[in-house]
Scaffold this motif. Structure first.
Motif, PDB file in Angstrom:
ATOM      1  N   ASP A 184      -4.241   2.781 -10.294  1.00  0.00           N
ATOM      2  CA  ASP A 184      -3.305   1.667 -10.438  1.00  0.00           C
ATOM      3  C   ASP A 184      -3.581   0.559  -9.430  1.00  0.00           C
ATOM      4  OD1 ASP A 184      -0.815   4.168 -10.977  1.00  0.00           O
ATOM      5  OD2 ASP A 184      -1.711   2.885 -12.509  1.00  0.00           O
ATOM      6  N   THR A 185      -4.535   0.785  -8.530  1.00  0.00           N
ATOM      7  CA  THR A 185      -4.891  -0.235  -7.554  1.00  0.00           C
ATOM      8  C   THR A 185      -5.431  -1.469  -8.250  1.00  0.00           C
ATOM      9  OG1 THR A 185      -5.349   1.383  -5.817  1.00  0.00           O
ATOM     10  CG2 THR A 185      -6.416  -0.773  -5.627  1.00  0.00           C
ATOM     11  N   ALA A 186      -4.794  -2.592  -7.993  1.00  0.00           N
ATOM     12  CA  ALA A 186      -5.169  -3.833  -8.658  1.00  0.00           C
ATOM     13  C   ALA A 186      -4.330  -4.971  -8.101  1.00  0.00           C
ATOM     14  CB  ALA A 186      -4.937  -3.724 -10.174  1.00  0.00           C
ATOM     15  N   MET A 187      -4.732  -6.184  -8.492  1.00  0.00           N
ATOM     16  CA  MET A 187      -3.876  -7.346  -8.267  1.00  0.00           C
ATOM     17  C   MET A 187      -2.953  -7.435  -9.477  1.00  0.00           C
ATOM     18  SD  MET A 187      -3.309  -9.773  -6.059  1.00  0.00           S
ATOM     19  CE  MET A 187      -4.795 -10.234  -5.169  1.00  0.00           C
ATOM     20  N   TYR A 188      -1.671  -7.535  -9.222  1.00  0.00           N
ATOM     21  CA  TYR A 188      -0.688  -7.607 -10.293  1.00  0.00           C
ATOM     22  C   TYR A 188      -0.194  -9.046 -10.432  1.00  0.00           C
ATOM     23  CZ  TYR A 188      -0.616  -2.580 -10.823  1.00  0.00           C
ATOM     24  OH  TYR A 188      -0.964  -1.279 -11.092  1.00  0.00           O
ATOM     25  N   TYR A 189      -0.279  -9.540 -11.660  1.00  0.00           N
ATOM     26  CA  TYR A 189       0.077 -10.919 -11.941  1.00  0.00           C
ATOM     27  C   TYR A 189       1.270 -10.998 -12.883  1.00  0.00           C
ATOM     28  CZ  TYR A 189      -4.564 -12.079 -10.147  1.00  0.00           C
ATOM     29  OH  TYR A 189      -5.684 -12.227  -9.355  1.00  0.00           O
ATOM     30  N   CYS A 190       2.057 -12.040 -12.679  1.00  0.00           N
ATOM     31  CA  CYS A 190       3.140 -12.357 -13.577  1.00  0.00           C
ATOM     32  C   CYS A 190       2.831 -13.704 -14.225  1.00  0.00           C
ATOM     33  CB  CYS A 190       4.449 -12.444 -12.798  1.00  0.00           C
ATOM     34  SG  CYS A 190       5.902 -12.882 -13.771  1.00  0.00           S
ATOM     35  N   ALA A 191       3.306 -13.868 -15.463  1.00  0.00           N
ATOM     36  CA  ALA A 191       3.070 -15.115 -16.170  1.00  0.00           C
ATOM     37  C   ALA A 191       4.278 -15.472 -17.016  1.00  0.00           C
ATOM     38  CB  ALA A 191       1.830 -14.994 -17.048  1.00  0.00           C
ATOM     39  N   ALA A 192       4.398 -16.742 -17.341  1.00  0.00           N
ATOM     40  CA  ALA A 192       5.506 -17.223 -18.162  1.00  0.00           C
ATOM     41  C   ALA A 192       5.026 -18.335 -19.079  1.00  0.00           C
ATOM     42  CB  ALA A 192       6.640 -17.727 -17.265  1.00  0.00           C
ATOM     43  N   SER A 241       0.838  -1.194   0.000  1.00  0.00           N
ATOM     44  CA  SER A 241       0.000   0.000   0.000  1.00  0.00           C
ATOM     45  C   SER A 241       0.872   1.242   0.000  1.00  0.00           C
ATOM     46  CB  SER A 241      -0.905   0.003   1.228  1.00  0.00           C
ATOM     47  OG  SER A 241      -1.784  -1.095   1.208  1.00  0.00           O
ATOM     48  N   VAL A 242       0.562   2.147  -0.903  1.00  0.00           N
ATOM     49  CA  VAL A 242       1.295   3.408  -0.994  1.00  0.00           C
ATOM     50  C   VAL A 242       0.305   4.537  -1.215  1.00  0.00           C
ATOM     51  CG1 VAL A 242       3.377   2.339  -1.931  1.00  0.00           C
ATOM     52  CG2 VAL A 242       1.637   3.210  -3.497  1.00  0.00           C
ATOM     53  N   GLN A 243       0.780   5.751  -1.005  1.00  0.00           N
ATOM     54  CA  GLN A 243      -0.041   6.914  -1.276  1.00  0.00           C
ATOM     55  C   GLN A 243       0.194   7.386  -2.706  1.00  0.00           C
ATOM     56  OE1 GLN A 243       0.955   9.709   1.882  1.00  0.00           O
ATOM     57  NE2 GLN A 243      -0.776   8.958   3.098  1.00  0.00           N
ATOM     58  N   GLY A 299       5.596 -12.041 -18.625  1.00  0.00           N
ATOM     59  CA  GLY A 299       4.736 -10.884 -18.772  1.00  0.00           C
ATOM     60  C   GLY A 299       4.144 -10.420 -17.455  1.00  0.00           C
ATOM     61  N   TRP A 300       3.773  -9.150 -17.446  1.00  0.00           N
ATOM     62  CA  TRP A 300       3.048  -8.558 -16.317  1.00  0.00           C
ATOM     63  C   TRP A 300       1.635  -8.182 -16.755  1.00  0.00           C
ATOM     64  CZ3 TRP A 300       4.375  -8.773 -11.448  1.00  0.00           C
ATOM     65  CH2 TRP A 300       5.727  -8.802 -11.078  1.00  0.00           C
ATOM     66  N   PHE A 301       0.687  -8.437 -15.865  1.00  0.00           N
ATOM     67  CA  PHE A 301      -0.708  -8.102 -16.082  1.00  0.00           C
ATOM     68  C   PHE A 301      -1.262  -7.552 -14.775  1.00  0.00           C
ATOM     69  CE2 PHE A 301      -1.169 -10.413 -20.104  1.00  0.00           C
ATOM     70  CZ  PHE A 301      -0.074 -11.264 -20.043  1.00  0.00           C
ATOM     71  N   ARG A 302      -2.418  -6.925 -14.857  1.00  0.00           N
ATOM     72  CA  ARG A 302      -3.083  -6.497 -13.637  1.00  0.00           C
ATOM     73  C   ARG A 302      -4.593  -6.608 -13.823  1.00  0.00           C
ATOM     74  NH1 ARG A 302      -2.118   0.128 -13.387  1.00  0.00           N
ATOM     75  NH2 ARG A 302      -3.628   0.676 -15.027  1.00  0.00           N
ATOM     76  N   GLN A 303      -5.273  -6.732 -12.699  1.00  0.00           N
ATOM     77  CA  GLN A 303      -6.730  -6.813 -12.741  1.00  0.00           C
ATOM     78  C   GLN A 303      -7.304  -6.127 -11.518  1.00  0.00           C
ATOM     79  OE1 GLN A 303      -8.371 -10.785 -13.133  1.00  0.00           O
ATOM     80  NE2 GLN A 303     -10.251  -9.967 -14.018  1.00  0.00           N
ATOM     81  N   ALA A 304      -8.109  -5.132 -11.773  1.00  0.00           N
ATOM     82  CA  ALA A 304      -8.804  -4.418 -10.713  1.00  0.00           C
ATOM     83  C   ALA A 304     -10.161  -5.073 -10.491  1.00  0.00           C
ATOM     84  CB  ALA A 304      -8.971  -2.961 -11.093  1.00  0.00           C
ATOM     85  N   THR A 341       0.115 -10.255  -6.662  1.00  0.00           N
ATOM     86  CA  THR A 341       0.508  -9.435  -5.519  1.00  0.00           C
ATOM     87  C   THR A 341      -0.311  -8.151  -5.569  1.00  0.00           C
ATOM     88  OG1 THR A 341       2.395  -8.460  -4.339  1.00  0.00           O
ATOM     89  CG2 THR A 341       2.463  -8.347  -6.742  1.00  0.00           C
ATOM     90  N   GLN A 342      -0.894  -7.787  -4.455  1.00  0.00           N
ATOM     91  CA  GLN A 342      -1.826  -6.659  -4.404  1.00  0.00           C
ATOM     92  C   GLN A 342      -1.086  -5.337  -4.302  1.00  0.00           C
ATOM     93  OE1 GLN A 342      -5.268  -6.657  -4.614  1.00  0.00           O
ATOM     94  NE2 GLN A 342      -5.158  -4.413  -4.562  1.00  0.00           N
ATOM     95  N   VAL A 343      -1.519  -4.408  -5.125  1.00  0.00           N
ATOM     96  CA  VAL A 343      -1.022  -3.023  -5.054  1.00  0.00           C
ATOM     97  C   VAL A 343      -2.216  -2.131  -4.772  1.00  0.00           C
ATOM     98  CG1 VAL A 343      -0.021  -1.110  -6.357  1.00  0.00           C
ATOM     99  CG2 VAL A 343       0.925  -3.417  -6.597  1.00  0.00           C
ATOM    100  N   THR A 344      -2.116  -1.348  -3.719  1.00  0.00           N
ATOM    101  CA  THR A 344      -3.192  -0.445  -3.337  1.00  0.00           C
ATOM    102  C   THR A 344      -2.623   0.960  -3.219  1.00  0.00           C
ATOM    103  OG1 THR A 344      -4.316  -2.203  -2.111  1.00  0.00           O
ATOM    104  CG2 THR A 344      -4.973   0.065  -1.641  1.00  0.00           C
ATOM    105  N   VAL A 345      -3.236   1.880  -3.949  1.00  0.00           N
ATOM    106  CA  VAL A 345      -2.779   3.272  -3.946  1.00  0.00           C
ATOM    107  C   VAL A 345      -3.901   4.132  -3.378  1.00  0.00           C
ATOM    108  CG1 VAL A 345      -1.828   5.162  -5.302  1.00  0.00           C
ATOM    109  CG2 VAL A 345      -1.415   2.792  -6.008  1.00  0.00           C
TER     110      VAL A 345
END
Length: 122
Positions: free
Chosen positions: A89-97, A11-13, A35-40, A116-120
């Motif tokens: 940008d708040t979302a779950m960030y996913y990596c894939a291969a 969590s960040v501001q 690759g990187w993906f995200r899903q809110a 990994t969850q990112v919360t702004v």
């Protein structure tokens, strides 16, 4: 057995920065796509970037000014550095291969991490 694991979320501001890491275990060479993906919540998954075996990285123009993707082939790790973060940008960030690292369409990614969850916050 190949596994993918993300780390570094938090969590960040607004205006803050985070660096995410993605470890792809089980690969014996650099010839695979990452690759990187995200899903809110309530939204479709969004593509952020694709890394190829030859060092090339492809990502949409809208992410180029705030998101930086890099890859350490010796460590089988993909990074996502995010700066000037916004609440959007708040979302779950996913990596894939997956795949061979040369041709990397979205359908090539068959190994996914748990996210990994990112919360702004504003």
């Amino acid at each position: 057995q190949v596994t993918v694991e993300e780390s570094g979320g938090g969590s960040v501001q607004t205006g803050g920065s985070l660096k995410l890491s993605c470890l792809a275990s089980g690969f014996t060479s650099k010839y695979y796509c990452m690759g990187w993906f995200r899903q809110a919540p309530g939204q479709q998954r969004e593509w952020i970037a694709t890394s190829y075996h030859d060092g090339n990285i492809n990502h949409p123009y809208r992410f180029q000014d705030r998101f930086t993707v890099s890859r350490d082939y010796t460590k089988h790790t993909l990074y996502l550095e995010m700066s000037n973060l916004r609440p959007g940008d708040t979302a779950m960030y996913y990596c894939a291969a997956g795949g061979d690292g040369a041709v990397c369409p979205a359908t090539v990614f068959d190994k996914w991490g748990q996210g990994t969850q990112v919360t702004v916050s504003s």
